[in-house]
Structure formats: structure tokens, C-alpha cells
Design an enzyme around this catalytic site. Structure first.
Site, PDB file in Angstrom:
ATOM      1  N   HIS A 262       7.440   5.255  -3.456  1.00 43.52           N
ATOM      2  CA  HIS A 262       6.798   3.948  -3.643  1.00 43.52           C
ATOM      3  C   HIS A 262       7.130   3.094  -2.432  1.00 43.52           C
ATOM      4  O   HIS A 262       8.295   2.787  -2.173  1.00 43.52           O
ATOM      5  CB  HIS A 262       7.288   3.272  -4.923  1.00 43.52           C
ATOM      6  CG  HIS A 262       6.661   1.914  -5.144  1.00 43.52           C
ATOM      7  ND1 HIS A 262       5.482   1.745  -5.841  1.00 43.52           N
ATOM      8  CD2 HIS A 262       7.050   0.672  -4.736  1.00 43.52           C
ATOM      9  CE1 HIS A 262       5.177   0.463  -5.861  1.00 43.52           C
ATOM     10  NE2 HIS A 262       6.105  -0.206  -5.194  1.00 43.52           N
ATOM     11  N   CYS A 263       6.107   2.710  -1.701  1.00 46.24           N
ATOM     12  CA  CYS A 263       6.296   1.940  -0.474  1.00 46.24           C
ATOM     13  C   CYS A 263       6.144   0.451  -0.786  1.00 46.24           C
ATOM     14  O   CYS A 263       5.072   0.001  -1.214  1.00 46.24           O
ATOM     15  CB  CYS A 263       5.282   2.366   0.588  1.00 46.24           C
ATOM     16  SG  CYS A 263       5.486   1.508   2.170  1.00 46.24           S
ATOM     17  N   VAL A 264       7.222  -0.310  -0.571  1.00 49.36           N
ATOM     18  CA  VAL A 264       7.168  -1.735  -0.859  1.00 49.36           C
ATOM     19  C   VAL A 264       6.325  -2.482   0.165  1.00 49.36           C
ATOM     20  O   VAL A 264       5.821  -3.578  -0.119  1.00 49.36           O
ATOM     21  CB  VAL A 264       8.588  -2.332  -0.900  1.00 49.36           C
ATOM     22  CG1 VAL A 264       9.387  -1.740  -2.044  1.00 49.36           C
ATOM     23  CG2 VAL A 264       9.316  -2.112   0.430  1.00 49.36           C
TER      24      VAL A 264
ATOM     25  N   SER B 121       2.449  -0.209  -3.186  1.00 50.21           N
ATOM     26  CA  SER B 121       1.731   0.868  -3.856  1.00 50.21           C
ATOM     27  C   SER B 121       2.491   2.175  -3.644  1.00 50.21           C
ATOM     28  O   SER B 121       3.369   2.271  -2.775  1.00 50.21           O
ATOM     29  CB  SER B 121       0.307   0.996  -3.315  1.00 50.21           C
ATOM     30  OG  SER B 121      -0.373   2.086  -3.913  1.00 50.21           O
TER      31      SER B 121
END
Length: 422
Positions: free
Chosen positions: A273-275, A279
């Protein structure tokens, strides 16, 4: 009953641009943001009386405040403003202008800013909460650096029109790739046309390509093969299905899929999960995620070179970032030099992320699989954990990259129905 009342309210009465339905299900107005503040009054009353606060009082006050901060909207009533978007819009310009006042202030600010961002990242990551702070910081950093490049560097006449066009095209392509990355990570959805007489079991296959047949094993439950099937095979298949069963999404996850506790969904071939994009990075958007990183890094590096050539024309390009005499004599050149340093810090962090992603793709391992393998001590690691080889899905450098470039062709994998577990 409250949801039904909300639905009737929305259908029968159209909200004006300043009205909205609050979290109690009642119709409200943005002009009444300071009215009916029982939770806030109770918290303040306890504070002044030196009484202990209720465990849920602060969370209720935060919910009320976030629910009432809205902006007028022409369609569907007033829209809620995400508070986490606002701090980067204020903090970044203020800190960069302070850092441009003196060399020592620049050192302090450019050291403290990454530390604060990392602290907030670990704070939100530990709470598993979604926030738009990092996406807002990333987009505003890109827009603000481009704005300063046009107003400060281009106005000095040190860059040509072609160079400005190249930077502009790079920024536009980065934004387009980012929008495409945020569209769909590859969410695992239940198969609505599941047939009860056919059972689909998913299990990770170490000696096969998971793209072949999606790692599926179809077993038709007829009277003949029920009588002839081994009880041990049935038990193993059921255990595998229960192991891959997600109680939150109520689906059986295909091989390499994972559940994201921040987004609350299961994603095909979940990487992480890329902040920074708010997303997940999964099977459907992993390639566009790498493309976004590449476009941003190329644009950023080219912009840093142009800025350093403008503010430090007499210095060597490789040493001008570390030694540029007289750059703080004028505030405009100091601001450009500070922004070049800020962009270099961001570029260094994203370059490390890109290197890790390229290595993982080369070994056909996701970030999630690498963390699990390192935690369970089932993988080989080298260079302080930069290279992680699980030895499960890797089929060679060229085959791994070929699978990565073509993996979106197997996006629509059928998912097992909940009744198949019985």
C-alpha cells in the site's frame, strides 16, 4: 432506520449548495457549524473542571469537526474537506522560504522535514488509517517546484523555451501516469456466477507458472469422483481454501493476492500500500506505478540540473549542490538552491523505491511476499535486505520480466464462492 431516513431525505428533498446530511443523518447547513456542539461543550467543561475525559469524547469531537468543515458545492450539497490535505499546502512553502534565509536554517529545515514526514508515516501506518497527507504533499511538491521553476528560473533567462517545454511535458506525463495508477489496483471480487457443483481451489504452486490457469485446480463434485477421491486430497484442498479465505471480504484469495487493512479490500498480486498515491499497488496498476516513478525521476533530475546551472553557473555540476559560493547573497537564488536540495532529497527516496521495485520484479517477488519471507526466515537476502529471493515464483530474469509485463492479461480471475468451503 437511520439509513432509510437518509435515503428518503436525499430522494425527496434536493440539498442546496450549502446544505448537507451530517453524520447523525440530519439535514444541516454549513452556516450552523458552531451550533449544537454538545460533545465539544462537554469536553471543555470537563477540562476546566479538571475532570477526566471520557474515552470516546475526543474521537467524537474530531468526528464532529471533520464532518462540519465543508465547502459549498452545486451538485449534491456541501462537500466535506479532508483536513489532511491542508497541512502540506501551508507547511511546505513556509519551511522552504525559511530555509532560504540562511545556510544554517536550510540545514535545520531540510533535516527536520524528512524526519517529520517519516514520523507521521510510521504513526499513520501503525494505526492502519487512510490519509491524504502524503498524496497532497507529493502533488503540491510537484506543482510548487514547477511554479518556482517558471517564476524564478525561467524569468532569469537562463533556460530556453525547449527546456521549459521538456519540463512541462514531463510534469504532465507524470500526472497522467499517476491518474492511471490510481484507477484500479486489481481488487478480488466474488464470482457471482459460481456453480455449487463445481469447486475451485486455489493454492500457490511453487514449481509452476502461477499465470498458467491462474494457479487454479478445478474439481467437479460428482457422485463418481466423490466416491473415488481420496479423503486426504479433499482435506488438503479444504485446508488450502480456508487458509486463503478472507473473512473481511468473504472471498478466497487467488495465489499471491493479499488483503490490505488500510483499503479494506483484497488485491490481486498485492505488492504494498503506497501512501504517496493513497492506493494499493497490485496486479492491475504495478506497471503504471513503475512508469510514474520513472517519469518523475527523469523530470526531477532534469529540473535539478537546470536549476543548478542557473544559480551556480561557475561551479561544476557534480559539486554545485554541495558548494555554491554566493548563492545566499540574493533571496531568489537561495530559494532556488533550497528547492534544488529539497527535490534532491525527494528524488533520492524515490530512486531507492524504484531500485527495490526493479530488483523485486527481477526475482519475481512482491514487497509483501518479501516481508513475509524475511519474517518467517524462508528467503535468501543480500545487501542488507535489498535483494530478497524467495525461490518460489522466480523463473529467470527474462521470464520474470515477461510475466510482469503481461500479467494484466490475467486480471479477471474467477473467485471462489463462500459455499465452496463446505
Amino acid at each position: 432506520m437511520k439509513k432509510r431516513a437518509n435515503k428518503v431525505l436525499e430522494e425527496e428533498e434536493i440539498l442546496c449548495c450549502c446544505e448537507y446530511v451530517n453524520w447523525h443523518g440530519e439535514r444541516s447547513h454549513i452556516g450552523a457549524c458552531c451550533c449544537d456542539c454538545e460533545d465539544l461543550d462537554d469536553a471543555c467543561d470537563r477540562f476546566f473542571k479538571r475532570e477526566p475525559q471520557k474515552p470516546e469524547s475526543l474521537s467524537k469531537v474530531a468526528e464532529v469537526v471533520t464532518d462540519r468543515i465543508r465547502v459549498p458545492w452545486l451538485w449534491g450539497g456541501a462537500r466535506k474537506v479532508e483536513l489532511s490535505v491542508i497541512p502540506p499546502l501551508v507547511i511546505l512553502p513556509v519551511l522552504l522560504h525559511i530555509a532560504a534565509l540562511h545556510f544554517l536554517l536550510g540545514v535545520v529545515v531540510l533535516t527536520a522535514l524528512p524526519v517529520l514526514v517519516l514520523w507521521y508515516y510510521y504513526f499513520t501506518h501503525r494505526k492502519k488509517g487512510r490519509t491524504l497527507f502524503f498524496l497532497s504533499l507529493a502533488l503540491f511538491s510537484l506543482a510548487y517546484m514547477y511554479y518556482l521553476f517558471i517564476t524564478e528560473v525561467h524569468s532569469r533567462g537562463d533556460v530556453s523555451v525547449v527546456q521549459v517545454v521538456v519540463i512541462t511535458v514531463g510534469v504532465i506525463l507524470t500526472l497522467v501516469a499517476l491518474i492511471h495508477t490510481k484507477r484500479e489496483p486489481g481488487i478480488v471480487r466474488p464470482n457471482q456466477q459460481a456453480v455449487h457443483s463445481t469447486v475451485t481451489y486455489y493454492s500457490p504452486l511453487a514449481d509452476r507458472d502461477p499465470a498458467i490457469n491462474g494457479g487454479r485446480q478445478d474439481v467437479t463434485m460428482t457422485v463418481a469422483n466423490r466416491a473415488g477421491s481420496s479423503e486426504q486430497v479433499v482435506v488438503e484442498q479444504k485446508e488450502s481454501s480456508r487458509r486463503n479465505w478472507c473473512p473481511v471480504c468473504r472471498v478466497v484469495r487467488p495465489p499471491r493476492a493479499g488483503h490490505c487493512r488500510i483499503c479494506g479490500v483484497c488485491v490481486l498480486r498485492l505488492d504494498h500500500h503506497c501512501v504517496w498515491i493513497n492506493s494499493c499497488v497490485g496486479q492491475a496498476n504495478h506497471r503504471s506505478f513503475l512508469l510514474t516513478l520513472v517519469l518523475f525521476l527523469l523530470t526531477s533530475l532534469y529540473g535539478i540540473v537546470l536549476v543548478l546551472q542557473s544559480v551556480c553557473p561557475r561551479q561544476n555540476l557534480l559539486t554545485s549542490l554541495l558548494y555554491c559560493p554566493g548563492v545566499y547573497n540574493q533571496y531568489s537564488t537561495a530559494l532556488c538552491f533550497t528547492c534544488a536540495w529539497y527535490s534532491s532529497i525527494v528524488t533520492g527516496g524515490l530512486l531507492h523505491l524504484l531500485v527495490v521495485q526493479v530488483i523485486n520484479v527481477s526475482y519475481n517477488v512482491t514487497e509483501r511476499e518479501a516481508r513475509i519471507a524475511l519474517r518467517e526466515k524462508t528467503a535468501r537476502s543480500a545487501y542488507w535486505g535489498l535483494i530478497v529471493d524467495t525461490g518460489v515464483y522466480s523463473r529467470g530474469f527474462r521470464a520474470n520480466w515477461a510475466e510482469f509485463m503481461n500479467m494484466t492479461d490475467t486480471l479477471n480471475l474467477p473467485c471462489q464462492a463462500p459455499t465452496d468451503l463446505v
